[in-house]
Scaffold this active site. Structure first.
Site, short mmCIF file in Angstrom:
data_model
loop_
_atom_site.label_atom_id
_atom_site.label_comp_id
_atom_site.label_asym_id
_atom_site.label_seq_id
_atom_site.Cartn_x
_atom_site.Cartn_y
_atom_site.Cartn_z
CB VAL A 11 9.01 -4.35 2.31
CG1 VAL A 11 9.73 -5.63 2.73
CG2 VAL A 11 8.28 -3.75 3.51
CD GLU A 138 11.74 -5.50 6.72
OE1 GLU A 138 12.35 -6.23 5.92
OE2 GLU A 138 12.28 -4.98 7.71
CD GLU A 142 6.61 3.59 4.08
OE1 GLU A 142 6.29 4.74 3.74
OE2 GLU A 142 5.91 2.58 3.84
CG LEU A 238 4.61 7.48 25.51
CD1 LEU A 238 3.55 6.41 25.49
CD2 LEU A 238 5.60 7.22 26.66
N GLY A 241 -0.21 13.24 18.69
CA GLY A 241 -0.22 13.89 17.39
C GLY A 241 -1.58 13.80 16.72
N GLY A 245 -1.10 6.77 10.81
CA GLY A 245 -1.49 6.60 9.41
C GLY A 245 -0.47 5.72 8.74
CB CYS A 248 2.24 -0.78 8.41
SG CYS A 248 3.33 -1.34 7.10
P1 NAD Z 1 4.25 -1.54 -1.73
O1 NAD Z 1 2.86 -1.36 -2.16
O2 NAD Z 1 5.13 -0.36 -1.53
O3 NAD Z 1 5.01 -2.50 -2.76
C1 NAD Z 1 4.49 -3.72 -3.20
C2 NAD Z 1 5.02 -3.98 -4.60
O4 NAD Z 1 4.55 -5.27 -5.03
C3 NAD Z 1 4.53 -2.97 -5.65
O5 NAD Z 1 5.63 -2.43 -6.34
C4 NAD Z 1 3.62 -3.80 -6.57
O6 NAD Z 1 3.67 -3.37 -7.90
C5 NAD Z 1 4.22 -5.19 -6.41
N1 NAD Z 1 3.34 -6.31 -6.71
C6 NAD Z 1 2.03 -6.45 -6.43
N2 NAD Z 1 1.60 -7.66 -6.83
C7 NAD Z 1 2.66 -8.30 -7.38
C8 NAD Z 1 2.86 -9.58 -7.96
N3 NAD Z 1 1.87 -10.48 -8.01
N4 NAD Z 1 4.07 -9.88 -8.42
C9 NAD Z 1 5.10 -8.98 -8.36
N5 NAD Z 1 4.98 -7.77 -7.81
C10 NAD Z 1 3.77 -7.44 -7.32
O7 NAD Z 1 4.20 -2.41 -0.39
P2 NAD Z 1 5.17 -2.33 0.86
O8 NAD Z 1 4.87 -1.11 1.65
O9 NAD Z 1 6.56 -2.62 0.44
O10 NAD Z 1 4.61 -3.57 1.72
C11 NAD Z 1 4.80 -4.90 1.30
C12 NAD Z 1 4.46 -5.80 2.47
O11 NAD Z 1 5.36 -5.55 3.55
C13 NAD Z 1 3.06 -5.62 3.02
O12 NAD Z 1 2.59 -6.85 3.49
C14 NAD Z 1 3.29 -4.67 4.20
O13 NAD Z 1 2.30 -4.81 5.19
C15 NAD Z 1 4.62 -5.17 4.72
N6 NAD Z 1 5.40 -4.16 5.44
C16 NAD Z 1 5.50 -2.88 4.97
C17 NAD Z 1 6.27 -1.96 5.66
C18 NAD Z 1 6.40 -0.53 5.20
O14 NAD Z 1 6.97 0.28 5.93
N7 NAD Z 1 5.93 -0.17 4.02
C19 NAD Z 1 6.92 -2.34 6.85
C20 NAD Z 1 6.83 -3.65 7.28
C21 NAD Z 1 6.05 -4.56 6.58
#
Ligand code: NAD
Length: 409
Positions: A11, A138, A142, A238, A241, A245, A248
């Site tokens: 994100v 967000e 991905e 829909l 599969g 996974g 999220c």
């Molecule tokens: P991620 O694990 O890919 O990235 C998180 C980053 O935060 C990592 O690089 C980690 O090193 C860093 N981090 C952890 N603790 C920290 C701190 N205290 N200070 C600074 N950096 C720190 O996570 P993501 O997939 O980007 O998801 C982040 C959030 O967004 C989650 O709450 C997730 O549910 C939400 N989200 C993710 C997606 C997705 O497609 N991945 C979509 C929508 C919402």
């Protein structure tokens, strides 16, 4: 604007890259020094279409560090750190800690939480840390994250301050997306409601796929198409599969179910969606066993795809990996290939190409819907199990596709 981004994962780095492309100056902070090092060199630390170009093109506007101190000049700071589940409960401690550190580094910036947070988290930040935050969940997927950030379906802003909400609205105004400005709690719940609804849709269609497998002349793909043409239903999420996974849906369904229970309510539909998804791997293992004439114990199983979906390198809670976990104890040997996931997996023979994986296997399982698997050539002696329904069944002699009726090819 000078925009801080804390947490440079899927994100955070996409948010940073898109906002840099719009001419903003980015100050990124992450605790992971390797990631920061790659970004400092202008390299994307993850596989996401279009991301590498944005990062290298705007490197003059980007600064990355492991030191929160660099945030002192930021006008606004996005928080995009993980919100995992632990023992089924959502863990908001990374967000609490990152908000505290960001506010210590810069007491004047507007802090915007992009992480998925339980209803009441902004209120907890206010009461425990004395800091106001804007909730701006967000919704990217991905594989299409850059496009989703540039052209989102909607922008949700939860804030007690109209001024802070206006500031966040103006950052995203270039997207032209409809914006909902509301309470922090509504914004927090909109995110969980959206993800759990989509996960439920997937489980619904997967249950119907099971039903189809008991009925002649049925095919879940045709049924999905027929249903999806109804605008009230829509064709998205829909597709039958292997089950949902990724980083999220599994954690967000668990989190909402346990959060609801903690306040004395039950989200029984979400709990059912989790249960249907849990049984999905049993179903696929059953198909593999049925196709192994001499028993699975002597079979060589080839798994095509390891990422939880196409166009990403993310294997967090990937059903392909879950499937491998289940097969390891049973199959003779396991081969695997993925176009971008290249690191070794314990007990799995990694192949350099899809052709090698197919060649070495008796049963070939499509576990991720990468485009390059759509036209695989498979020897007639081998069985193909299409768990993602991307193949033409008529091209293969021994074929099993999820959700295709009994007695049919
Ligand atoms: P991620 O694990 O890919 O990235 C998180 C980053 O935060 C990592 O690089 C980690 O090193 C860093 N981090 C952890 N603790 C920290 C701190 N205290 N200070 C600074 N950096 C720190 O996570 P993501 O997939 O980007 O998801 C982040 C959030 O967004 C989650 O709450 C997730 O549910 C939400 N989200 C993710 C997606 C997705 O497609 N991945 C979509 C929508 C919402």
């Amino acid at each position: 604007m000078r925009i801080g981004v804390v947490g440079l994962g899927y994100v955070g780095i996409v948010t940073a890259a898109v906002l840099a492309e719009r001419g903003n100056e980015i100050i990124g902070v992450d605790v992971d020094g390797n990631k920061v090092g790659m970004l400092e060199k202008g390299t994307a630390p993850i596989h996401e279409p279009g991301l590498g170009e944005l990062i290298s093109r705007n490197s003059n506007r980007n600064r990355f560090s492991t030191d929160y101190g660099v945030l002192k000049d930021a006008e606004i700071i996005f928080i995009s750190v993980p919100t995992p589940t632990s023992n089924g409960n959502a863990d908001m401690s990374y967000v609490m800690s990152a908000v505290r550190s960001a506010s210590n580094a810069n007491g004047n910036a507007i802090i915007i939480v992009k992480s998925t947070t339980l209803p009441g988290t902004a209120a907890k930040i206010r009461s425990e840390l004395g800091i106001e935050v804007v909730t701006n969940p967000e919704f990217i997927s991905e594989g299409t994250a850059v496009r989703d950030t540039e052209k989102p379906d909607r922008i949700i802003i939860g804030s007690r301050s109209r001024k802070a909400a206006d500031a966040v609205e103006s950052i995203w105004s270039f997207t032209g997306a409809e914006t909902v400005v509301t309470s922090n709690e509504n914004a927090e719940l909109i995110k969980y409601a959206s993800n759990t609804f989509l996960a439920t849709k997937i489980s619904f269609v997967n249950e119907l796929a099971n039903l189809c497998e008991k009925l002649p002349n049925t095919d879940i793909d045709v049924i999905s198409r027929g249903m999806g043409l109804d605008k009230r239903i829509s064709p998205y999420f829909l597709k039958a599969g292997m089950g949902f996974g990724g980083s999220c849906f599994p954690k967000d369904t668990r989190a909402l179910a346990s959060f609801a229970r903690s306040v004395g309510e039950t989200t029984s539909i979400v709990e059912a969606a989790i249960e249907v998804n849990r049984k999905r791997i049993d179903r696929v293992v059953g198909h593999i066993k049925d196709s192994c004439g001499n028993g699975i114990g002597s079979a060589r199983i080839g798994v095509l795809g390891l990422a939880f979906k196409k166009d990403t390198d993310d294997i967090r809670e990937s059903q392909a990996i879950n499937l491998i976990g289940r097969l390891k104890a049973q199959a003779g040997s396991i081969y695997a290939y993925d176009p971008v996931v290249k690191h070794g997996i314990d007990g799995v023979n990694m192949c350099a190409t899809k052709e090698e994986c197919i060649e070495k296997s008796d049963v070939v399982v499509i576990a991720t819907d990468w485009d390059e698997f759509k036209d695989i050539a498979v020897d007639e002696s081998k069985t193909v199990i299409d768990c993602k329904r991307i193949l033409d069944p008529n091209r293969y002699k021994r074929f099993k596709g999820v959700g295709i009726g009994t007695g049919d090819k």
